[in-house]
Scaffold this active site. Structure first.
Site, PDB file in Angstrom:
ATOM      1  N   ASP A 204       1.361  -4.249   8.898  1.00 44.19           N
ATOM      2  CA  ASP A 204       0.244  -3.342   8.646  1.00 44.19           C
ATOM      3  C   ASP A 204      -1.012  -4.205   8.511  1.00 44.19           C
ATOM      4  OD1 ASP A 204      -1.730  -1.690   7.644  1.00 44.19           O
ATOM      5  OD2 ASP A 204      -0.400  -0.628   6.261  1.00 44.19           O
TER       6      ASP A 204
ATOM      7  N   ARG B 108     -12.511  -4.510  -7.110  1.00 43.66           N
ATOM      8  CA  ARG B 108     -12.267  -5.146  -5.816  1.00 43.66           C
ATOM      9  C   ARG B 108     -13.542  -5.150  -4.988  1.00 43.66           C
ATOM     10  NH1 ARG B 108      -8.543  -2.158  -1.256  1.00 43.66           N
ATOM     11  NH2 ARG B 108     -10.366  -0.817  -1.260  1.00 43.66           N
TER      12      ARG B 108
ATOM     13  N   TYR C 182     -11.111   2.621  10.030  1.00 42.91           N
ATOM     14  CA  TYR C 182     -12.312   2.951   9.251  1.00 42.91           C
ATOM     15  C   TYR C 182     -12.734   1.880   8.257  1.00 42.91           C
ATOM     16  CZ  TYR C 182      -8.790   4.998   5.991  1.00 42.91           C
ATOM     17  OH  TYR C 182      -7.721   5.228   5.165  1.00 42.91           O
ATOM     18  N   LYS C 183     -12.070   0.737   8.259  1.00 39.34           N
ATOM     19  CA  LYS C 183     -12.472  -0.340   7.340  1.00 39.34           C
ATOM     20  C   LYS C 183     -13.378  -1.314   8.105  1.00 39.34           C
ATOM     21  CE  LYS C 183      -8.193   0.316   4.735  1.00 39.34           C
ATOM     22  NZ  LYS C 183      -8.748   0.901   3.501  1.00 39.34           N
TER      23      LYS C 183
ATOM     24  N   PHE D 118       0.860  -1.175   0.000  1.00 36.26           N
ATOM     25  CA  PHE D 118       0.000   0.000   0.000  1.00 36.26           C
ATOM     26  C   PHE D 118       0.899   1.229   0.000  1.00 36.26           C
ATOM     27  CE2 PHE D 118      -2.700   3.356   1.509  1.00 36.26           C
ATOM     28  CZ  PHE D 118      -3.799   3.185   0.690  1.00 36.26           C
TER      29      PHE D 118
END
Lengths: 405, 405
Positions: B192, B364, B217-218, B123
């Protein structure tokens, strides 16, 4: 004193602005320099952000509600309050994190120089961030007393980091003079405006300041722990490099490339994803202040603090004022030293007069001009007189301390 | 496929949990790996925080509502989801900022070593933060393809920084094996967990992991841009030093001393004042997930993604699946490559099926087990079939791009 306060309140052109805040009528809130109160509009805004933007529109809101540009939008609205151009300011992270970014950036612009100059007794986090860079062997902290700062500016100083208005005493530095002195010595200047923005005159462009940071949750009424802001003078935009180079500060965050390329201008100060709920609340607080404009805020701030200083001197002379007598040399606050400042502060809070205590012995009150009334100031003075006269401050419960004091 | 989905939904022990979220019944939300939806309880909580804690109690809420311990409290609730002890996790700042802190800390623990090893295509912000430290001449980035990471671990590597579940393909690293390999080479490991926490099995303690960061926030449903979290194995608490040494990470933040002294344990990862509105929302999201517990979440996640992978393979074979076939080797997501992935994604959104696009050509979808239904997955497959068959994806409006894509 009470009559005079009533007269001043009646004549106050900002009097009606108090209605924009959710503050009970019987509360004298003199701690807006610690945490600004809730603007009523923030309630509605958060309802919209939560129910509609997050709840219904979900990720689409990054575009449809323009969440992605909240940092720039808020920055642009803060700019006129601090004498900056709209594209020189951005909302992001915390004051501490922004200090780290900008001190690092300044050090990179002054190769061969390593000293970060500040004053002892500066707001602690400012010094702690210098010490963080020191622990990485990237900086060297040098502290000089207020009167000796100019003399301490030599060819080793990369950046001068000062808090414009001192958090404890309210003393205000001469921004233009110190910026010039630093530049004359080849150093850059980073001003911490945490206790300035929205209450005292600040002219970053006029003073030739290089960098600044400031707080969103004090006079800007952005909410508890609101994001902070950062300013970079346009002349430094091109050269600016800061090490917290997260994806939101990338020139193309959604291209997902492996190599960092800084976004244009102050956008490169962004690091991770912004906390949208807190950012949205902050925008409402800033909007409220921007709508008033800085001139009337400054005028009322000085008037409130002068009224209070004189009344305290007359009615509560045993508290030693540690703030400058000249209103042009102090921020929008007054502080007094007293052995039992903590207990006095608690006794005042019990009477719905909120100031705060700063260790070890300071009672501090702030004059947020958007909602503080002269009557609040008069009440502070008369109730303090009574608390001292009756010895009420000696109640054992006023000595109890919470995690945050 | 539709019947099978209905049967699986009827048997799903987590089915009723969907009612805890404010998601419209006709929306198939398959993007919880980008932004988790609004838990209904968060609405009430924010109302309380805004109206009562901020609006009425103001600064007293740092003590009375215990705002000051939100970071520790949230961390302790996340801990069981990632195989950590409660005092090893703390909520703070963003993933990016926390990566900076922990890579810096790891570098300081491995003097003489400067390499931070990661993979190309990690990422982006993870790599950008390494590059930030590189710009300060404190680190040296080394990238090795997934299969070559162990071979790239030599005596120069201070820290291995990997994203456990790849954001784009969903590939999942073997945490225990890579942690061991890094340790064998004398390096430390920072995981991560942004695309892992709350959806896949993570056992930081069991794997002997040193450090981790993750996203609020996921799958944790903490709200847009919610604060992140950080983990430090207990054995490193004493030695841990990180350069973002702000006042909230001080042993005595309210003593206001000039010299930084780190707080005990993970508290020293705190820097500035936490954004309380965003933090409070995050706590509700975490509470919801903690109440379910990780085992049923993982089980349903795998079942959803297996159902979808098989259905896509059968009904939409022209989309090339880029996620691992073995559910134990992938995260809670599936990705397919298609030349017009962006347009397909937009056409799906128009039909209220929300997945997302990742540049340059990936569609995705994420399977957040707390609220995704098998019926949502079946709809994705059948509508995608229809969008391709009818050529609907060619509508010009589906090619338009916002600031965030």
């Amino acid at each position: 004193m009470i009559d005079r306060a009533a007269k001043l309140d009646a004549e106050d052109p900002l009097a009606e602005r108090r209605d924009l805040f959710a503050i009970a009528d019987d509360v004298a809130y003199l701690d807006g320099n610690s945490l600004g109160p809730l603007p009523k509009a923030t309630r509605a805004r958060l309802g919209e952000v939560v129910d509609k933007e997050w709840g219904e529109d979900l990720i689409a809101s990054w575009n449809t509600a323009d969440w992605i540009h909240l940092p720039q939008r808020i920055g642009a609205k803060i700019a006129p309050l601090i004498g900056a151009r709209p594209y020189e300011v951005i909302a992001a992270d915390s004051v501490s994190v922004n200090i780290f970014k900008l001190v690092s950036a300044a050090l990179a612009m002054r190769p061969g120089r390593k000293v970060v100059l500040s004053e002892p007794g500066n707001f602690p986090t400012d010094l702690y961030m210098i010490q963080g860079l020191e622990s990485q062997d990237l900086a060297e902290q040098r502290l000089a007393e207020r009167g000796e700062i100019e003399a301490a500016l030599d060819e080793d100083v990369a950046v001068l980091l000062l808090t414009h208005v001192h958090y404890k005493t309210g003393e205000m530095f001469d921004m233009a003079a110190l910026t010039k002195a630093a530049h004359d010595a080849g150093a850059l200047v980073l001003w911490d405006l945490s206790h300035s923005t929205g209450a005292v005159p600040v002219d970053l462009n006029g003073a030739g300041a290089d960098f600044a940071v400031g707080c969103g949750y004090k006079y800007l009424n952005g909410g508890p722990g609101a994001p902070a802001f950062a300013y970079v003078a346009e002349r430094h935009h091109e050269a600016l490099r800061q090490p917290l180079s997260g994806w939101m500060g990338h020139a193309q965050p959604f291209a997902f490339t492996d190599d960092y390329a800084p976004a244009p201008g102050v956008d490169r100060l962004l690091c991770g994803t912004a906390p949208i709920l807190s950012m949205s609340a902050m925008e409402e607080g800033v909007d409220l202040m921007a709508a008033i404009g800085i001139a009337p805020l400054v005028e009322k701030s000085r008037s409130l603090s002068e009224f209070t200083r004189a009344a305290m001197e007359r009615h509560v002379p045993e508290l030693e004022c540690v703030s400058p007598e000249n209103p042009a040399r102090r921020g929008s606050q007054l502080s007094w030293r007293h052995e039992h400042a903590y207990e006095l502060c608690q006794a005042l809070i019990a009477r719905k007069i909120t100031g705060d205590f700063r260790a070890p012995d300071v009672l501090r009150v702030g004059f947020a001009p958007a909602y503080v009334r002269y009557a609040d100031c008069a009440r502070l003075v008369s109730e303090l007189r009574d608390i001292l006269d009756t010895g009420e401050w000696q109640k054992p419960e006023y000595a109890e301390r919470g995690a945050v004091t």
